[in-house]
Design an enzyme around this catalytic site. Sequence first.
Site, PDB file in Angstrom:
ATOM      1  N   ALA A  75       0.925  -1.130  -0.541  1.00 14.01           N
ATOM      2  CA  ALA A  75      -0.027   0.018   0.110  1.00 14.01           C
ATOM      3  C   ALA A  75       1.163   1.865   0.125  1.00 14.01           C
ATOM      4  CB  ALA A  75      -0.946   0.199   1.123  1.00 14.01           C
ATOM      5  N   THR A  76       2.649   1.546   0.443  1.00 10.21           N
ATOM      6  CA  THR A  76       2.674   2.511   0.374  1.00 10.21           C
ATOM      7  C   THR A  76       3.546   2.927  -0.656  1.00 10.21           C
ATOM      8  OG1 THR A  76       3.872   1.995   3.018  1.00 10.21           O
ATOM      9  CG2 THR A  76       5.087   3.355   1.342  1.00 10.21           C
ATOM     10  N   ASN A 153      -6.141   3.790  10.342  1.00 11.84           N
ATOM     11  CA  ASN A 153      -5.074   2.334  11.294  1.00 11.84           C
ATOM     12  C   ASN A 153      -5.079   2.657  12.701  1.00 11.84           C
ATOM     13  OD1 ASN A 153      -3.693   4.865   9.754  1.00 11.84           O
ATOM     14  ND2 ASN A 153      -1.946   3.843  10.527  1.00 11.84           N
ATOM     15  N   GLN A 181      -6.730  -0.579   5.045  1.00 15.57           N
ATOM     16  CA  GLN A 181      -7.251  -0.654   6.432  1.00 15.57           C
ATOM     17  C   GLN A 181      -8.670  -1.589   6.622  1.00 15.57           C
ATOM     18  OE1 GLN A 181      -5.829  -1.561   9.598  1.00 15.57           O
ATOM     19  NE2 GLN A 181      -3.976  -0.559   9.156  1.00 15.57           N
ATOM     20  N   SER A 201      -3.222  -3.247   0.216  1.00 13.82           N
ATOM     21  CA  SER A 201      -2.260  -4.234   0.760  1.00 13.82           C
ATOM     22  C   SER A 201      -2.742  -5.848   0.936  1.00 13.82           C
ATOM     23  CB  SER A 201      -1.955  -3.597   2.367  1.00 13.82           C
ATOM     24  OG  SER A 201      -1.250  -4.207   2.777  1.00 13.82           O
ATOM     25  N   HIS A 203      -0.928  -8.096   3.208  1.00 11.79           N
ATOM     26  CA  HIS A 203      -0.167  -8.184   4.786  1.00 11.79           C
ATOM     27  C   HIS A 203      -1.815  -7.836   5.534  1.00 11.79           C
ATOM     28  CE1 HIS A 203       1.495  -4.667   7.017  1.00 11.79           C
ATOM     29  NE2 HIS A 203       1.454  -4.487   5.810  1.00 11.79           N
ATOM     30  N   THR A 241       9.393  -7.058 -12.381  1.00 13.75           N
ATOM     31  CA  THR A 241       9.109  -8.846 -12.150  1.00 13.75           C
ATOM     32  C   THR A 241       8.163  -9.068 -11.351  1.00 13.75           C
ATOM     33  OG1 THR A 241      11.233  -9.652 -13.543  1.00 13.75           O
ATOM     34  CG2 THR A 241       9.840 -11.077 -12.539  1.00 13.75           C
ATOM     35  N   CYS A 326       3.715   2.105  11.553  1.00 14.51           N
ATOM     36  CA  CYS A 326       4.942   2.935  10.828  1.00 14.51           C
ATOM     37  C   CYS A 326       5.702   4.135  11.315  1.00 14.51           C
ATOM     38  CB  CYS A 326       4.334   3.354   9.856  1.00 14.51           C
ATOM     39  SG  CYS A 326       3.164   4.499   9.787  1.00 14.51           S
TER      40      CYS A 326
END
Length: 382
Positions: A75-76, A153, A181, A201, A203, A241, A326
């Site tokens: 997501a970043t 978040n 989120q 995201s 994860h 890739t 973060c």
Amino acid sequence: MNKPVYLDYAATTPVDPSVAEEMVKYLTPDGVFGNPASRSHAYGWQSEAAVESARRQVAELINADPREIVWTSGATESDNLAIKGAVAGHDNPHIVTSVIEHKAVLDTCKWLEQHGVEVTWLTPGPDGRIRPEQVSEALRDNTVLVSLMLVNNELGCVTDVAGIGRMLRERGVLFHVDAAQAAGKMPVDVSALSVDLVSLSGHKVYGPKGVGALYVRRSPDVRIEAQIHGGGHERGMRSGTLPTHQIVGMGKAFAMARDRLESEMAHLEELRASFLQGLSDLDGVTLNGSSEFRVPGIINLAFEGVEAESLMLGLRGLAVSSGSACASATIEPSFVLRGIGLSDELAHRALRFSFGRFSTAEDAAFAASQIVDVVSRLRAVR
């Protein structure tokens, strides 16, 4: 030593065992390990087919066309691609965002601000929500993009993205939403929300780290400039890739999230209610953020007379955080809590508890009991 009870699902989720099992099939010599961009042999064709299947799975969770999903490293990167890509090529562009966004949005906007882009920083109300009228009043003739998160978040509060989106669609302004989120925690329908760019995201949804996606609306086409060059992958928007095993994992995780959405929301609501009930006899506990417009899994609480750092040290049986992962390296009070009007003193007393798929009723009861014991003990020695 027993592992502490994990209550930091907002920071990251464990990979679901079914997801991990699927990912292994795309790593080893007897599996599908080819480069998806290799179009001259079966190894590449098989990998490409797996990537496109995962693209459909991600698209289905948010009611998008698979062609609107661009793979990223998380997501970043999606936030950076959406924001920088949207303003690139514009003369004197203006952006609207808020002071409580994720650092991936805040730092990107601050960087652009240092390079001549005008940015308006909106301040939410005490409930942590930005309202459509605030956004409307901030718009200018040169506004190119509005960037706001769907679910905060740290607080778990939900912004009225649909209301803002409808207004921006009428005004012809692009709307980027960080939904890291939100996906898998609440219904997310890009059409109903009237959004143009959405960051996702892997994860945060029981998939692997290191993979994410950006939804880019096709009808009409939203044009963003690539930020990573070198081969023109992902329809020219993101070169590199593709990590087939990670993408397959994210696709599997999103498919599972779609199938389980209602049951998991109900599960988290039950855990939330049980957890808060267990704290009901403890005085001086304040819920930060909206109690009405929120996802069930994230709970931010401040404890009167107790420093969050001291409380975390005492809660050795729990894995929790005082804010976003973060920003965990800093001892400064949460910028999100300060952004909703809390004093530094109050912000220093807050902890975030976040439940998830593998949390149990026993975990919620144990957490509440531990908090009551430790808070009572800390208050007694003041």
